[in-house]
Design a protein around this motif. Structure first.
Motif, PDB file in Angstrom:
ATOM      1  N   HIS A  44      42.642  25.803  97.319  1.00  0.00           N
ATOM      2  CA  HIS A  44      42.813  26.016  95.882  1.00  0.00           C
ATOM      3  C   HIS A  44      42.726  24.686  95.129  1.00  0.00           C
ATOM      4  CE1 HIS A  44      45.115  30.043  96.597  1.00  0.00           C
ATOM      5  NE2 HIS A  44      43.823  30.235  96.415  1.00  0.00           N
ATOM      6  N   ALA A  45      42.197  24.770  93.925  1.00  0.00           N
ATOM      7  CA  ALA A  45      42.053  23.579  93.077  1.00  0.00           C
ATOM      8  C   ALA A  45      42.982  23.698  91.877  1.00  0.00           C
ATOM      9  CB  ALA A  45      40.608  23.436  92.610  1.00  0.00           C
ATOM     10  N   PRO A  46      43.906  22.749  91.695  1.00  0.00           N
ATOM     11  CA  PRO A  46      44.817  22.819  90.547  1.00  0.00           C
ATOM     12  C   PRO A  46      44.123  22.406  89.243  1.00  0.00           C
ATOM     13  CG  PRO A  46      45.343  20.928  91.932  1.00  0.00           C
ATOM     14  CD  PRO A  46      44.238  21.661  92.625  1.00  0.00           C
ATOM     15  N   LEU A  47      44.380  23.187  88.213  1.00  0.00           N
ATOM     16  CA  LEU A  47      43.827  22.926  86.881  1.00  0.00           C
ATOM     17  C   LEU A  47      44.970  22.833  85.890  1.00  0.00           C
ATOM     18  CD1 LEU A  47      41.473  22.743  84.823  1.00  0.00           C
ATOM     19  CD2 LEU A  47      41.558  25.247  84.679  1.00  0.00           C
ATOM     20  N   LEU A  48      45.058  21.722  85.193  1.00  0.00           N
ATOM     21  CA  LEU A  48      46.119  21.507  84.215  1.00  0.00           C
ATOM     22  C   LEU A  48      45.868  22.321  82.959  1.00  0.00           C
ATOM     23  CD1 LEU A  48      48.627  19.634  84.176  1.00  0.00           C
ATOM     24  CD2 LEU A  48      47.247  18.011  82.870  1.00  0.00           C
ATOM     25  N   LYS A  49      46.922  22.915  82.427  1.00  0.00           N
ATOM     26  CA  LYS A  49      46.833  23.621  81.151  1.00  0.00           C
ATOM     27  C   LYS A  49      48.104  23.328  80.351  1.00  0.00           C
ATOM     28  CE  LYS A  49      48.650  28.027  82.916  1.00  0.00           C
ATOM     29  NZ  LYS A  49      48.462  29.483  82.941  1.00  0.00           N
ATOM     30  N   GLN A  50      48.163  23.820  79.121  1.00  0.00           N
ATOM     31  CA  GLN A  50      49.299  23.559  78.228  1.00  0.00           C
ATOM     32  C   GLN A  50      49.571  22.060  78.126  1.00  0.00           C
ATOM     33  OE1 GLN A  50      52.777  25.998  78.857  1.00  0.00           O
ATOM     34  NE2 GLN A  50      51.575  27.814  79.370  1.00  0.00           N
ATOM     35  N   TYR A  51      48.521  21.321  77.778  1.00  0.00           N
ATOM     36  CA  TYR A  51      48.590  19.861  77.750  1.00  0.00           C
ATOM     37  C   TYR A  51      49.713  19.331  76.863  1.00  0.00           C
ATOM     38  CZ  TYR A  51      44.132  19.166  80.174  1.00  0.00           C
ATOM     39  OH  TYR A  51      43.140  19.128  81.112  1.00  0.00           O
ATOM     40  N   LEU A  52      49.789  19.819  75.638  1.00  0.00           N
ATOM     41  CA  LEU A  52      50.728  19.242  74.668  1.00  0.00           C
ATOM     42  C   LEU A  52      52.170  19.436  75.103  1.00  0.00           C
ATOM     43  CD1 LEU A  52      49.006  20.236  71.292  1.00  0.00           C
ATOM     44  CD2 LEU A  52      48.944  18.036  72.502  1.00  0.00           C
ATOM     45  N   GLU A  53      52.473  20.618  75.611  1.00  0.00           N
ATOM     46  CA  GLU A  53      53.846  20.879  76.064  1.00  0.00           C
ATOM     47  C   GLU A  53      54.202  20.019  77.260  1.00  0.00           C
ATOM     48  OE1 GLU A  53      56.578  24.619  77.652  1.00  0.00           O
ATOM     49  OE2 GLU A  53      54.654  24.999  76.656  1.00  0.00           O
TER      50      GLU A  53
END
Length: 255
Positions: A177-186
């Motif tokens: 699995h490849a981790p993908l960052l989301k919800q950058y601002l928080e």
């Protein structure tokens, strides 16, 4: 995963009876692996997930001096594994040393055994045994003089790694699995700037957990355990991504 798994029983049995031939393993999600043996010695596995990605990251790690953009192999239709053929050609050309090739092959072997143990944990595997001659193995590109893999030792290590992985509640999480960052601002408000910068640079959904671990020179279990809290908080997604292209071009270049 215990040492008396069906996979372990199959491999140790073939090792101890000095089997020469091919063990084909199929999973219920239609993945296939072909394991090649000579007189009980484990030679190589062709197939599974991320075959090219595994070779590329380990070749880059163990043999950074190899310029993969320049690799050209003579086309031979009978070769059963071009990746195996590639690394043995590099050894014959003295591009890489035997001790580095040994480390590379052992790491790839452990990755494959781990994957199979994880598959076996979720569903049974199908096994097919095909006897062949030593002449056939030579004809399809295998070197019978390379004796790098201690099968029982590699299997034990893979079982140890899988047990540790499962004990952390990661049985459903694949190192592919490849981790993908989301919800950058928080997330940026929750962690120091330097950590956020590194996370946003590395966790882009293009590198698997294994890719990241070898790039950061970390154990894949430790890396994953460090990332999982961000996953449960909704800051990360774990994606299934495709394999990389082959590392080499085929042509009429002589070995």
């Amino acid at each position: 995963m215990s040492a008396n798994s069906k996979l372990g029983e199959q491999l140790i049995s073939l090792n101890r009876c000095e089997f020469t031939g091919i063990l084909t393993i199929r999973s219920q999600d239609e993945k296939q692996w072909e394991m090649f043996f000579y007189r009980g010695k484990y030679l190589w596995t062709e197939g599974g997930s991320h075959v090219n990605r595994s070779l590329q990251r380990n070749l880059t790690y163990y043999c950074p001096e190899v310029n993969t953009s320049l690799l050209v192999l003579r086309h031979q239709s009978e070769i059963r594994s071009l990746n195996y053929y590639l690394i043995t050609v590099l050894l014959q050309r003295r591009v890489i040393k035997r001790e580095k090739l040994k480390a590379l092959m052992e790491t790839i072997c452990q990755e494959i055994f781990f994957d199979l143990l994880q598959k076996e944990y979720h569903n049974s595997l199908e096994y097919n045994i095909q006897n062949t001659s030593a002449h056939y193995l030579l004809k399809v590109g295998f070197s019978l003089s390379l004796d790098f893999i201690n099968l029982e030792q590699m299997l034990f290590q893979a079982q140890t790694n899988w047990s540790a992985w499962g004990s952390k509640g990661l049985a459903s999480c694949s190192p592919h699995h490849a981790p993908l960052l989301k919800q950058y601002l928080e997330l940026k408000q929750q962690v120091p700037d330097i950590i956020f910068t590194n996370m946003s640079r590395l966790l882009n959904g293009k590198r698997t957990l294994r890719d990241l671990a070898i790039k950061m020179d970390k154990n894949v279990l430790d890396l994953t355990c460090g990332l999982i809290p961000y996953f449960f908080k909704g800051y990360l997604r774990l994606l299934e991504i495709s394999d990389l292209p082959e590392l080499y071009r085929t042509g009429k270049v002589e070995r």
